[in-house]
Design a protein around this motif. Sequence first.
Motif, PDB file in Angstrom:
ATOM      1  N   TRP A  33       0.853  -1.183   0.000  1.00 32.13           N
ATOM      2  CA  TRP A  33       0.000   0.000   0.000  1.00 32.13           C
ATOM      3  C   TRP A  33       0.892   1.237   0.000  1.00 32.13           C
ATOM      4  O   TRP A  33       1.231   1.775   1.046  1.00 32.13           O
ATOM      5  CB  TRP A  33      -0.912  -0.038   1.216  1.00 32.13           C
ATOM      6  N   PRO A  34       1.326   1.675  -1.185  1.00 35.43           N
ATOM      7  CA  PRO A  34       2.193   2.862  -1.241  1.00 35.43           C
ATOM      8  C   PRO A  34       1.428   4.120  -0.841  1.00 35.43           C
ATOM      9  O   PRO A  34       0.197   4.160  -0.905  1.00 35.43           O
ATOM     10  CB  PRO A  34       2.627   2.902  -2.710  1.00 35.43           C
ATOM     11  N   ARG A  35       2.163   5.138  -0.471  1.00 37.00           N
ATOM     12  CA  ARG A  35       1.553   6.404  -0.051  1.00 37.00           C
ATOM     13  C   ARG A  35       1.325   7.371  -1.206  1.00 37.00           C
ATOM     14  O   ARG A  35       0.660   8.373  -1.050  1.00 37.00           O
ATOM     15  CB  ARG A  35       2.420   7.043   1.022  1.00 37.00           C
ATOM     16  N   SER A  36       1.923   7.084  -2.372  1.00 34.93           N
ATOM     17  CA  SER A  36       1.785   7.981  -3.518  1.00 34.93           C
ATOM     18  C   SER A  36       1.886   7.179  -4.808  1.00 34.93           C
ATOM     19  O   SER A  36       2.149   5.977  -4.780  1.00 34.93           O
ATOM     20  CB  SER A  36       2.886   9.052  -3.493  1.00 34.93           C
ATOM     21  N   THR A  37       1.715   7.856  -5.926  1.00 34.17           N
ATOM     22  CA  THR A  37       1.892   7.225  -7.237  1.00 34.17           C
ATOM     23  C   THR A  37       3.271   7.552  -7.819  1.00 34.17           C
ATOM     24  O   THR A  37       3.506   7.349  -8.994  1.00 34.17           O
ATOM     25  CB  THR A  37       0.785   7.659  -8.221  1.00 34.17           C
ATOM     26  N   ASP A  38       4.180   8.033  -6.971  1.00 33.81           N
ATOM     27  CA  ASP A  38       5.558   8.296  -7.370  1.00 33.81           C
ATOM     28  C   ASP A  38       6.366   7.023  -7.117  1.00 33.81           C
ATOM     29  O   ASP A  38       6.853   6.789  -6.007  1.00 33.81           O
ATOM     30  CB  ASP A  38       6.114   9.477  -6.573  1.00 33.81           C
ATOM     31  N   LEU A  39       6.454   6.177  -8.126  1.00 32.36           N
ATOM     32  CA  LEU A  39       7.065   4.862  -7.971  1.00 32.36           C
ATOM     33  C   LEU A  39       8.501   4.934  -7.462  1.00 32.36           C
ATOM     34  O   LEU A  39       8.886   4.178  -6.575  1.00 32.36           O
ATOM     35  CB  LEU A  39       7.003   4.089  -9.291  1.00 32.36           C
ATOM     36  N   THR A  40       9.296   5.841  -7.990  1.00 32.66           N
ATOM     37  CA  THR A  40      10.694   5.916  -7.547  1.00 32.66           C
ATOM     38  C   THR A  40      10.793   6.314  -6.074  1.00 32.66           C
ATOM     39  O   THR A  40      11.642   5.799  -5.353  1.00 32.66           O
ATOM     40  CB  THR A  40      11.533   6.859  -8.427  1.00 32.66           C
ATOM     41  N   ALA A  41       9.926   7.195  -5.615  1.00 29.00           N
ATOM     42  CA  ALA A  41       9.948   7.595  -4.202  1.00 29.00           C
ATOM     43  C   ALA A  41       9.562   6.425  -3.305  1.00 29.00           C
ATOM     44  O   ALA A  41      10.074   6.294  -2.190  1.00 29.00           O
ATOM     45  CB  ALA A  41       9.004   8.772  -3.971  1.00 29.00           C
ATOM     46  N   GLU A  42       8.695   5.572  -3.772  1.00 22.18           N
ATOM     47  CA  GLU A  42       8.205   4.447  -2.974  1.00 22.18           C
ATOM     48  C   GLU A  42       9.146   3.241  -2.995  1.00 22.18           C
ATOM     49  O   GLU A  42       9.156   2.442  -2.074  1.00 22.18           O
ATOM     50  CB  GLU A  42       6.824   4.016  -3.484  1.00 22.18           C
ATOM     51  N   TRP A  67       0.999   4.759 -12.379  1.00 20.55           N
ATOM     52  CA  TRP A  67       2.056   5.489 -11.684  1.00 20.55           C
ATOM     53  C   TRP A  67       2.423   6.752 -12.454  1.00 20.55           C
ATOM     54  O   TRP A  67       2.220   6.830 -13.661  1.00 20.55           O
ATOM     55  CB  TRP A  67       3.306   4.610 -11.552  1.00 20.55           C
ATOM     56  N   ASP A  68       2.999   7.710 -11.747  1.00 21.29           N
ATOM     57  CA  ASP A  68       3.546   8.890 -12.405  1.00 21.29           C
ATOM     58  C   ASP A  68       4.674   8.438 -13.340  1.00 21.29           C
ATOM     59  O   ASP A  68       5.270   7.386 -13.111  1.00 21.29           O
ATOM     60  CB  ASP A  68       4.115   9.865 -11.366  1.00 21.29           C
ATOM     61  N   PRO A  69       4.974   9.220 -14.383  1.00 19.10           N
ATOM     62  CA  PRO A  69       6.087   8.845 -15.275  1.00 19.10           C
ATOM     63  C   PRO A  69       7.396   8.698 -14.489  1.00 19.10           C
ATOM     64  O   PRO A  69       7.672   9.467 -13.568  1.00 19.10           O
ATOM     65  CB  PRO A  69       6.169  10.019 -16.250  1.00 19.10           C
ATOM     66  N   VAL A  70       8.168   7.669 -14.869  1.00 18.49           N
ATOM     67  CA  VAL A  70       9.438   7.385 -14.194  1.00 18.49           C
ATOM     68  C   VAL A  70      10.521   7.136 -15.241  1.00 18.49           C
ATOM     69  O   VAL A  70      10.214   6.806 -16.384  1.00 18.49           O
ATOM     70  CB  VAL A  70       9.340   6.150 -13.262  1.00 18.49           C
ATOM     71  N   PRO A  71      11.795   7.270 -14.840  1.00 18.77           N
ATOM     72  CA  PRO A  71      12.882   6.926 -15.775  1.00 18.77           C
ATOM     73  C   PRO A  71      12.939   5.407 -15.964  1.00 18.77           C
ATOM     74  O   PRO A  71      12.342   4.651 -15.200  1.00 18.77           O
ATOM     75  CB  PRO A  71      14.134   7.437 -15.060  1.00 18.77           C
ATOM     76  N   ARG A  72      13.677   4.963 -16.961  1.00 20.11           N
ATOM     77  CA  ARG A  72      13.816   3.522 -17.226  1.00 20.11           C
ATOM     78  C   ARG A  72      14.696   2.833 -16.192  1.00 20.11           C
ATOM     79  O   ARG A  72      14.600   1.642 -15.988  1.00 20.11           O
ATOM     80  CB  ARG A  72      14.413   3.294 -18.620  1.00 20.11           C
ATOM     81  N   ARG A  73      15.560   3.599 -15.548  1.00 23.37           N
ATOM     82  CA  ARG A  73      16.425   3.056 -14.497  1.00 23.37           C
ATOM     83  C   ARG A  73      16.358   3.984 -13.288  1.00 23.37           C
ATOM     84  O   ARG A  73      16.211   5.183 -13.414  1.00 23.37           O
ATOM     85  CB  ARG A  73      17.861   2.939 -14.982  1.00 23.37           C
ATOM     86  N   PHE A  74      16.519   3.376 -12.134  1.00 28.58           N
ATOM     87  CA  PHE A  74      16.428   4.100 -10.880  1.00 28.58           C
ATOM     88  C   PHE A  74      17.505   3.553  -9.957  1.00 28.58           C
ATOM     89  O   PHE A  74      17.753   2.351  -9.926  1.00 28.58           O
ATOM     90  CB  PHE A  74      15.030   3.869 -10.283  1.00 28.58           C
TER      91      PHE A  74
END
Length: 149
Positions: A33-42, A67-74
């Motif tokens: 249950w993430p807190r946001s739709t910011d995948l990299t932050a989660e 999810w919000d747009p994210v880079p291909r690598r994190f």
Amino acid sequence: MTSPASAGNSPPPLRLRLKPAGPATGFVDGAWWPRSTDLTAELAALNGALAERLGHLSRVSYELFAWDPVPRRFTAGEIQIRLEGFRSHPRNTITATGPGRLRISLLVVPPGTAESDARHAMATAAQPGNTERPDEIIAGAALPRTAGA
């Protein structure tokens, strides 16, 4: 003694429930249950929590429009994680892969879900032997489906 300012700097606890370790059963291995739709932050916290079962995350696949747009690598610490968004990825799920192709599929409880509904969905998904599909768990807990549903 901790000052009030520093007490607020600790990250909130990760909301994750996993089935007990053992042979895989069903469609998901637990729920997140993430807190946001910011995948990299989660993902930084999720990487640490899944390390015992997977090692470190090497790849995460997800439903593209959930999810919000994210880079291909994190990069999480010194670990680089490949992020793969798909239109056809099962709704309300992510698949986390570690070294050696170990993988865990998680039901994703949408951020902002009422706590009682979220906890019900997480308990259902993490129940040993549960074989419900993610959409059945979502419907049973009266949760909203992600965008694009």
